[in-house]
Structures are given as structure tokens and as C-alpha cells.
Motif scaffolding. Structure first.
Motif: not given
Length: 280
Positions: A142-144, A191-197, A202-207
Motif C-alpha cells: 500500500x505504501x510503495x 527485501x531481496x524481492x523488492x530490490x530485484x523488482x 529508486x527503491x532500496x531494501x534492506x534486511x
């Protein structure tokens, strides 16, 4: 316009300290949890040795944030209630008008979470599914659009060693059970899925794995003697909080997205928090 961060599970512990770290870094902060005011009781909550709710609330954290000169929003959210999760996202967008960083920190912490395998019930697995998979996915989805609209959004998901390795001993002897391990394993994959897609947008995603942290919840679970026995094997909540904020603010090239960030050694390696003894 100031940047805005939303931190779930922010009424106490790592979430509270993360909220304060972002406030000190110049962010306006939205804090989310079930406990709006001190003393509220909820189903499936941890309690202290006296049977009372653990200290901490969104209202008290918001007061601390405002004392630092930043704007704060209190957003009640129950991870186990889909309607509550979606309403929290809508409240944030309505009241703050933007979001730049999302920290998925909240978890289901019922006392059935580390049941042994033969004692594990479908009800527990349902709550783990709702708290560890469905809620963070729905909230992030919802926030993406608003995150991507800023052109440099950040999502940080808080995992645990239980989601990435086997327990050293059985759950009834101090290890973790299948439910908690499975829940955190799901968190570790997000996070890995978010980064790949979405990384190209411009999205950064961390675990981030905080390690063993001496939160109120840990003290309620293993007692003060257990915390003392951990010694140098644990850190206070400001340590992972500082790492979470550092990644959002400083790792602009996204160099630390590819693998789980282990907060305690990372804090030392990057001189973020050099000495645990100086942290209250």
C-alpha cells in the motif's frame, strides 16, 4: 519538506529507539503499534513478572520525538487484523502526506510463538502468517507507490537469526520453535524481492538482523538473570536502531542490500556505535 519515516512496533524496544534515531537525523516520524497509551492490555501480549503490560506506548514515544523538535504521528495498528493494517497505511498517507522510509519492525510475540513442534497449533501458525507475512506485505504494497514517488524510497525489514539458521537447542530448552523461525525466514526474503523488482525505480531494501538485544520483551522472556548471563553477547536497543537509521541515511548507493546486515558487527565495522558501554 521534511522526510517521513514509518516504524512499526515502535511503542518500546528497538522500534522506539529507531524512531528516536530518525528524529535526531531530521526526520518526521510516524510510530505504529497496538499500544496507544501506557497500561493498555491486548490479547497475545507479553507481560512483566508482575503480570502487568510492558512499559511503553505510542503516546510516550511521540512525546520524546516532539521534544527533539520533530513532528510525530501515532498510528494504531494490529498486525493480526488486515483492516487495521490497511487503515494504518491510509492514516499515514492522509496525515503525513508522504513517506520516504518504511521500517517493518513489528512482530507477533504471543507466548505460543515458540511452542515445540508437537505442541504447535493451527491457530498459532495462522497468527504467525498474519503477523510475519501478510501484514508487512500488505503494508508495504500500500505504501510503495508513495515511496517510489519520492524517487529514493527505503524499506528496511527486521529479521532474526531464527529465520536464517537452525536452533542450537530445542524450543523447550531455550531455542526457537518452528513458528518463529518460519515467520522470520519469510521476513528475510522480502527485501531481496523488492530490490530485484523495484530497485531500478529508486527503491532500496534492506534486511537487518539486530542480534540479541536487551529489550523489555527479552527481559520479560528470560528475566534479568538471563540478560546478565548474555554479557557481551547482547547489545542495548540503540545499537541496531543506529544501524537501521545509518543505512537509510548514508548508504545512498545501496551497497549493503545484497545480504542480511548483522547490526552488531556492522556497527563496529562502520564505526556507527563503537562501544556498547556508552549506550544507555
Amino acid at each position: 519538506m521534511s522526510k517521513v519515516v514509518l516504524i512499526t512496533g515502535a511503542s518500546r524496544g528497538i522500534g522506539r529507539e529507531t524512531a528516536l534515531a530518525f528524529a535526531r537525523a531530521g526526520f518526521d516520524v510516524a510510530v505504529s503499534a497496538r499500544t496507544l497509551e501506557d497500561g493498555q492490555q491486548h490479547d497475545h501480549s507479553l507481560t512483566g513478572a508482575d503480570g502487568q503490560p510492558l512499559p511503553g506506548s505510542l503516546a510516550s514515544v511521540a512525546t520524546e520525538i516532539r521534544a527533539l523538535g520533530r513532528q510525530a504521528w501515532c498510528i494504531p495498528m494490529d498486525l493480526l487484523d488486515t483492516g487495521s493494517v490497511l487503515a494504518a497505511a491510509e492514516q499515514l498517507l492522509r496525515e503525513a502526506g508522504r513517506i520516504d522510509v518504511l521500517v517493518n519492525n513489528a512482530v507477533y510475540q504471543g507466548n505460543d510463538l515458540n511452542s515445540t513442534f508437537l505442541q504447535l497449533t493451527p491457530d498459532t501458525l495462522e497468527r504467525v502468517y498474519r503477523g510475519y507475512i501478510l501484514a508487512p506485505v500488505l503494508l508495504t504494497q500500500r505504501l510503495l507507490p508513495a515511496l517510489l514517488e519520492q524517487g529514493a524510497g527505503v524499506v528496511i525489514n527486521i529479521t532474526s537469526g531464527a529465520g536464517e539458521s537452525n536452533p542450537p537447542v530445542s524450543a523447550d530448552r531455550g531455542g526457537w520453535g518452528y513458528a518463529y523461525g518460519a515467520g522470520k525466514a519469510a521476513v528475510s526474503r522480502l527485501s531481496g524481492v523488492l530490490k530485484a523488482e523495484l530497485g531500478r525505480q529508486g527503491l532500496r531494501a534492506y534486511t537487518v538482523n539486530p542480534g540479541v538485544v536487551t529489550t523489555e520483551a527479552l527481559k520479560a522472556t528470560i528475566g534479568e538473570d538471563g540478560v546478565r548471563a548474555l554479557g557481551a553477547g547482547s547489545a542495548p536497543p540503540p545499537v541496531p536502531a543506529a544501524v537501521i537509521c545509518w543505512l537509510a541515511v548514508n548508504d545512498l548507493q545501496g551497497l549493503h542490500q545484497k545480504r542480511t546486515v548483522h547490526a552488531q558487527p556492522f556497527a563496529l565495522e562502520h564505526d556507527i556505535v563503537a562501544d556498547w558501554s556508552t549506550v544507555e
